[in-house]
Design a protein around this motif. Structure first.
Motif, PDB file in Angstrom:
ATOM      1  N   ARG A  20       9.884   6.491  15.116  1.00  0.00           N
ATOM      2  CA  ARG A  20      10.088   5.330  14.247  1.00  0.00           C
ATOM      3  C   ARG A  20       9.364   5.562  12.934  1.00  0.00           C
ATOM      4  N   PHE A  21       9.920   5.002  11.876  1.00  0.00           N
ATOM      5  CA  PHE A  21       9.241   5.067  10.590  1.00  0.00           C
ATOM      6  C   PHE A  21       9.486   3.782   9.812  1.00  0.00           C
ATOM      7  N   VAL A  22       8.625   3.508   8.883  1.00  0.00           N
ATOM      8  CA  VAL A  22       8.803   2.403   7.951  1.00  0.00           C
ATOM      9  C   VAL A  22       8.232   2.849   6.607  1.00  0.00           C
ATOM     10  N   THR A  23       8.960   2.548   5.539  1.00  0.00           N
ATOM     11  CA  THR A  23       8.478   2.829   4.195  1.00  0.00           C
ATOM     12  C   THR A  23       8.024   1.499   3.599  1.00  0.00           C
ATOM     13  N   LEU A  24       6.802   1.474   3.101  1.00  0.00           N
ATOM     14  CA  LEU A  24       6.208   0.255   2.571  1.00  0.00           C
ATOM     15  C   LEU A  24       5.962   0.375   1.077  1.00  0.00           C
TER      16      LEU A  24
ATOM     17  N   VAL B 115       0.674   7.468  12.837  1.00  0.00           N
ATOM     18  CA  VAL B 115      -0.233   6.511  13.462  1.00  0.00           C
ATOM     19  C   VAL B 115      -0.006   6.453  14.966  1.00  0.00           C
ATOM     20  N   GLN B 116      -1.073   6.171  15.703  1.00  0.00           N
ATOM     21  CA  GLN B 116      -0.974   6.084  17.160  1.00  0.00           C
ATOM     22  C   GLN B 116      -0.364   4.761  17.601  1.00  0.00           C
ATOM     23  N   ASP B 117      -0.701   3.667  16.930  1.00  0.00           N
ATOM     24  CA  ASP B 117      -0.178   2.352  17.288  1.00  0.00           C
ATOM     25  C   ASP B 117       0.668   1.840  16.123  1.00  0.00           C
ATOM     26  N   PHE B 118       1.963   2.130  16.178  1.00  0.00           N
ATOM     27  CA  PHE B 118       2.874   1.821  15.082  1.00  0.00           C
ATOM     28  C   PHE B 118       2.908   0.328  14.774  1.00  0.00           C
TER      29      PHE B 118
ATOM     30  N   PHE C  89      -0.917  -4.568  10.124  1.00  0.00           N
ATOM     31  CA  PHE C  89      -2.034  -4.482   9.177  1.00  0.00           C
ATOM     32  C   PHE C  89      -1.534  -4.384   7.739  1.00  0.00           C
ATOM     33  N   TYR C  90      -0.665  -3.430   7.474  1.00  0.00           N
ATOM     34  CA  TYR C  90      -0.206  -3.216   6.095  1.00  0.00           C
ATOM     35  C   TYR C  90       0.730  -4.317   5.600  1.00  0.00           C
ATOM     36  N   ARG C  91       1.645  -4.758   6.448  1.00  0.00           N
ATOM     37  CA  ARG C  91       2.619  -5.759   6.031  1.00  0.00           C
ATOM     38  C   ARG C  91       2.040  -7.171   6.038  1.00  0.00           C
ATOM     39  N   ASP C  92       1.485  -7.579   7.180  1.00  0.00           N
ATOM     40  CA  ASP C  92       1.085  -8.972   7.349  1.00  0.00           C
ATOM     41  C   ASP C  92      -0.292  -9.289   6.768  1.00  0.00           C
ATOM     42  N   LEU C  93      -1.216  -8.352   6.833  1.00  0.00           N
ATOM     43  CA  LEU C  93      -2.567  -8.631   6.341  1.00  0.00           C
ATOM     44  C   LEU C  93      -2.782  -8.200   4.893  1.00  0.00           C
ATOM     45  N   LEU C  94      -2.219  -7.050   4.508  1.00  0.00           N
ATOM     46  CA  LEU C  94      -2.413  -6.566   3.135  1.00  0.00           C
ATOM     47  C   LEU C  94      -1.272  -6.949   2.188  1.00  0.00           C
ATOM     48  N   GLY C  95      -0.151  -7.399   2.718  1.00  0.00           N
ATOM     49  CA  GLY C  95       0.937  -7.883   1.884  1.00  0.00           C
ATOM     50  C   GLY C  95       1.936  -6.858   1.393  1.00  0.00           C
ATOM     51  N   PHE C  96       1.966  -5.664   2.006  1.00  0.00           N
ATOM     52  CA  PHE C  96       2.973  -4.675   1.636  1.00  0.00           C
ATOM     53  C   PHE C  96       4.345  -5.163   2.091  1.00  0.00           C
TER      54      PHE C  96
ATOM     55  N   LYS D  73       5.464  -2.960  -7.670  1.00  0.00           N
ATOM     56  CA  LYS D  73       6.205  -1.832  -8.235  1.00  0.00           C
ATOM     57  C   LYS D  73       5.520  -0.504  -7.927  1.00  0.00           C
ATOM     58  N   ALA D  74       4.491  -0.568  -7.088  1.00  0.00           N
ATOM     59  CA  ALA D  74       3.717   0.636  -6.765  1.00  0.00           C
ATOM     60  C   ALA D  74       4.559   1.639  -5.990  1.00  0.00           C
ATOM     61  N   LYS D  75       4.112   2.860  -5.988  1.00  0.00           N
ATOM     62  CA  LYS D  75       4.759   3.909  -5.205  1.00  0.00           C
ATOM     63  C   LYS D  75       4.767   3.523  -3.729  1.00  0.00           C
ATOM     64  N   ARG D  76       5.685   4.081  -3.034  1.00  0.00           N
ATOM     65  CA  ARG D  76       5.848   3.781  -1.605  1.00  0.00           C
ATOM     66  C   ARG D  76       5.081   4.788  -0.751  1.00  0.00           C
ATOM     67  N   PHE D  77       4.797   4.361   0.479  1.00  0.00           N
ATOM     68  CA  PHE D  77       4.269   5.291   1.459  1.00  0.00           C
ATOM     69  C   PHE D  77       4.882   4.945   2.804  1.00  0.00           C
ATOM     70  N   ALA D  78       4.818   5.891   3.711  1.00  0.00           N
ATOM     71  CA  ALA D  78       5.478   5.726   5.002  1.00  0.00           C
ATOM     72  C   ALA D  78       4.486   5.726   6.142  1.00  0.00           C
ATOM     73  N   LEU D  79       4.798   4.942   7.170  1.00  0.00           N
ATOM     74  CA  LEU D  79       4.109   4.998   8.463  1.00  0.00           C
ATOM     75  C   LEU D  79       5.121   5.563   9.449  1.00  0.00           C
ATOM     76  N   ARG D  80       4.652   6.358  10.369  1.00  0.00           N
ATOM     77  CA  ARG D  80       5.523   6.858  11.435  1.00  0.00           C
ATOM     78  C   ARG D  80       4.717   6.976  12.707  1.00  0.00           C
ATOM     79  N   ASP D  81       5.394   6.773  13.825  1.00  0.00           N
ATOM     80  CA  ASP D  81       4.660   6.869  15.089  1.00  0.00           C
ATOM     81  C   ASP D  81       4.366   8.314  15.403  1.00  0.00           C
ATOM     82  N   GLU D  82       3.307   8.499  16.147  1.00  0.00           N
ATOM     83  CA  GLU D  82       2.807   9.843  16.436  1.00  0.00           C
ATOM     84  C   GLU D  82       3.532  10.457  17.600  1.00  0.00           C
TER      85      GLU D  82
END
Length: 73
Positions: A56-60, A13-16, A22-29, A64-73
């Motif tokens: 930087r990276f974060v795994t969300l 992602v361009q804006d980490f 978005f994913y943590r605070d708005l969608l609840g991951f 119990k769903a599978k995880r996915f990662a965000l990382r800065d570009e």
């Protein structure tokens, strides 16, 4: 061959901070893991524009769903 599962998905992602919000605070991951790494392996060679840089990276996860990662570009 029929796939049985998936290991992981990572979004560059361009804006980490905005993406994390978005994913943590708005969608609840939930944040399962976060940190920084350096792209230095032969496996990653030629995939990214800049070599041997820290990112930087974060795994969300969601429940119990599978995880996915965000990382800065």
């Amino acid at each position: 061959m029929t796939p049985r599962s998936m290991s992981h998905v990572a979004f560059c992602v361009q804006d980490f901070d905005r993406s994390l919000h978005f994913y943590r605070d708005l969608l609840g991951f939930q944040v399962a893991q976060e940190g920084t790494e350096t792209e230095a392996s032969k496996y990653q060679e030629g995939i990214y524009e800049r070599e041997n840089r820290k990112f930087r990276f974060v795994t969300l996860r969601y429940g119990k769903a599978k995880r996915f990662a965000l990382r800065d570009e």
